[in-house]
Design a protein around this motif. Sequence first.
Motif, PDB file in Angstrom:
ATOM      1  N   UNK A 148       6.218  19.725  19.850  1.00  0.00           N
ATOM      2  CA  UNK A 148       6.263  18.688  19.023  1.00  0.00           C
ATOM      3  C   UNK A 148       4.600  17.833  19.279  1.00  0.00           C
ATOM      4  N   UNK A 149       4.260  17.975  18.205  1.00  0.00           N
ATOM      5  CA  UNK A 149       2.936  16.559  18.367  1.00  0.00           C
ATOM      6  C   UNK A 149       2.280  16.652  17.476  1.00  0.00           C
ATOM      7  N   UNK A 150       1.346  15.718  16.956  1.00  0.00           N
ATOM      8  CA  UNK A 150       1.368  15.169  15.518  1.00  0.00           C
ATOM      9  C   UNK A 150       0.457  16.009  15.193  1.00  0.00           C
ATOM     10  N   UNK A 151       0.606  16.672  13.474  1.00  0.00           N
ATOM     11  CA  UNK A 151       0.909  17.974  12.400  1.00  0.00           C
ATOM     12  C   UNK A 151      -1.079  17.753  12.294  1.00  0.00           C
ATOM     13  N   UNK A 152      -1.754  17.105  12.585  1.00  0.00           N
ATOM     14  CA  UNK A 152      -3.146  16.638  12.210  1.00  0.00           C
ATOM     15  C   UNK A 152      -3.893  17.131  13.695  1.00  0.00           C
ATOM     16  N   UNK A 153      -4.854  17.548  13.607  1.00  0.00           N
ATOM     17  CA  UNK A 153      -5.874  17.179  14.967  1.00  0.00           C
ATOM     18  C   UNK A 153      -6.030  18.784  15.421  1.00  0.00           C
ATOM     19  N   UNK A 177       4.839  10.681  15.140  1.00  0.00           N
ATOM     20  CA  UNK A 177       3.229  10.203  15.595  1.00  0.00           C
ATOM     21  C   UNK A 177       3.431  10.493  17.048  1.00  0.00           C
ATOM     22  N   UNK A 178       2.230  10.728  18.180  1.00  0.00           N
ATOM     23  CA  UNK A 178       1.419  10.177  18.956  1.00  0.00           C
ATOM     24  C   UNK A 178       1.450   9.274  19.941  1.00  0.00           C
ATOM     25  N   UNK A 179       1.254   8.258  18.939  1.00  0.00           N
ATOM     26  CA  UNK A 179      -0.033   7.510  20.054  1.00  0.00           C
ATOM     27  C   UNK A 179       0.663   5.878  18.791  1.00  0.00           C
ATOM     28  N   UNK A 180       1.058   4.421  18.981  1.00  0.00           N
ATOM     29  CA  UNK A 180       1.830   3.569  18.427  1.00  0.00           C
ATOM     30  C   UNK A 180       3.052   3.178  18.167  1.00  0.00           C
ATOM     31  N   UNK A 181       3.420   2.326  17.642  1.00  0.00           N
ATOM     32  CA  UNK A 181       4.563   2.040  17.933  1.00  0.00           C
ATOM     33  C   UNK A 181       5.368   3.013  16.969  1.00  0.00           C
ATOM     34  N   UNK A 183       5.952   5.292  18.392  1.00  0.00           N
ATOM     35  CA  UNK A 183       5.555   6.794  18.882  1.00  0.00           C
ATOM     36  C   UNK A 183       6.623   7.762  19.986  1.00  0.00           C
ATOM     37  N   UNK A 184       6.818   6.718  20.798  1.00  0.00           N
ATOM     38  CA  UNK A 184       8.151   7.715  21.488  1.00  0.00           C
ATOM     39  C   UNK A 184       9.105   7.645  21.073  1.00  0.00           C
ATOM     40  N   UNK A 185      10.244   6.943  19.800  1.00  0.00           N
ATOM     41  CA  UNK A 185      11.693   7.427  19.890  1.00  0.00           C
ATOM     42  C   UNK A 185      10.671   8.187  18.944  1.00  0.00           C
ATOM     43  N   UNK A 186       9.855   8.435  17.872  1.00  0.00           N
ATOM     44  CA  UNK A 186       9.578  10.190  17.747  1.00  0.00           C
ATOM     45  C   UNK A 186       9.486  10.809  18.090  1.00  0.00           C
ATOM     46  N   UNK A 190      12.710  13.984  18.489  1.00  0.00           N
ATOM     47  CA  UNK A 190      12.106  15.978  17.967  1.00  0.00           C
ATOM     48  C   UNK A 190      12.159  16.288  19.172  1.00  0.00           C
ATOM     49  N   UNK A 191      12.406  16.119  20.591  1.00  0.00           N
ATOM     50  CA  UNK A 191      13.008  16.752  21.450  1.00  0.00           C
ATOM     51  C   UNK A 191      14.561  16.805  21.215  1.00  0.00           C
TER      52      UNK A 191
END
Length: 464
Positions: A148-153, A177-181, A183-186, A190-191
């Motif tokens: 579970x992470x950002x697909x880019x970076x 999304x790992x930060x910003x609005x 992100x926590x819900x995503x 995912x978990x």
Amino acid sequence: MQDTPPGHNLPEFAVSELATAIRRTLEGEFGRIRVRGEITELKRYPSGHVYLSLKDENAKLAAVIWKSAVPRLGLVPENGVEVIATGKLTTYADRSTYQLQIERLEYAGEGALLARIEALRKALAAEGLFDAARKRPIPRIPRVIGIVTSPRGAVIRDILHRLADRFPREVLVWPVAVQGTGAAEQIAAAIHGFNALPEGGAIPRPDLLIVARGGGSLEDLMAFNDEAVVRAAAASAIPLISAVGHETDTTLIDFAADLRAPTPTAAAELAVPVRVDLVRHLDQLRARASSGVARIVNERRLRLERAERFIPDLPALISAGQQRLDDRAARLDAAIGALLATRRHALDRIAARLPHPRETIAARRATLTLLGHRLDDRVARALAAAEARLGGLSPRLDSVSYQSVLARGFALVTDAAGHAVTSSRAVTPGKRLGLRFADGDARAIAEGTPPRRTKDTPTQETLL
């Protein structure tokens, strides 16, 4: 301070004198101070003392919290937390360093945010979400790994590269999304999504989850301090490794995860072993097992060979035993014949001394006849004596029998129950009576008037 040699105007100090002078200067100049910095290199010792460093972008200050000050700190020190430390600046002469003896800690900078995170951490800890008993073991070699992470970076590239180097496994990436609005819900979704995958479905269910992101500021990492994310990690039925930020970064998901990795790359290293090392280790175990089996076989062979030297010749033993058995059998046959002859000879000698049975029977018959005559005489005398005694007792018995009284004209009066009536007072008019005579019984009915009751003649009382 020692005396200055001639020609020199610089004072000379001993090392301990200089260290003491520096300590006095520091303590006198600064006294109690407040220092802002980020906690790093935190270490707790069995003695109860806590050692750490406070750093900012340009410098780092060593610090110590004595055991006696720990209960009064005001917060629990953690790596990555920016604080304001209140204490006394002093030196540590053994290492020629200076350090801050901390007496109190408080959040600095984003104080309100940190306080909220700390309050949430305490509340979740009180619910038991961070208990060690809840944590699941990490599988040794997972079949499928979910990330579970950002697909880019760089994070996903580092993890995939490290997995491929160590032990290639099937990987499923759930991009978030790992930060910003949002992100926590995503991240929480995912978990939950990985946990909802069925066993044996079209999409394989992971055996291990990695939740990762790179380093950043406290605001950047806030999605991993969100309550929904922490609860999702704690509720995950799949073992979960958290790899958020750098080694000094700490988020609440780290407490709920089954294992915390200091970096995303380290998470990949914790997820799988090095395949080459594992194969080498298996080869070593196989070689050691083969060597051990061969050694045991050789040792057993040597023991058998040594034992064989002490084992006697079995055929020779059997032949000797058979020879002894034949000898014993022959001796036994001869011994039985000799024994019978000896017993027969002894019996003949005893028979010569024994009387003939006919003589013994005749003597016993004569003795029995004599005893029979004696018994007949004694029985006859005993019967005559008993008859004489009986003849003497018969008249006496007749004299006391009521039958003789009845023969003289008297009668025995009885009531209906057959009991003897001995008084006229027991007879009432009309009562049925029985009369027994010497030659038979008769029935009668009483007549007349009842007899008068007479007063009992008083008897003289005795003085005794």
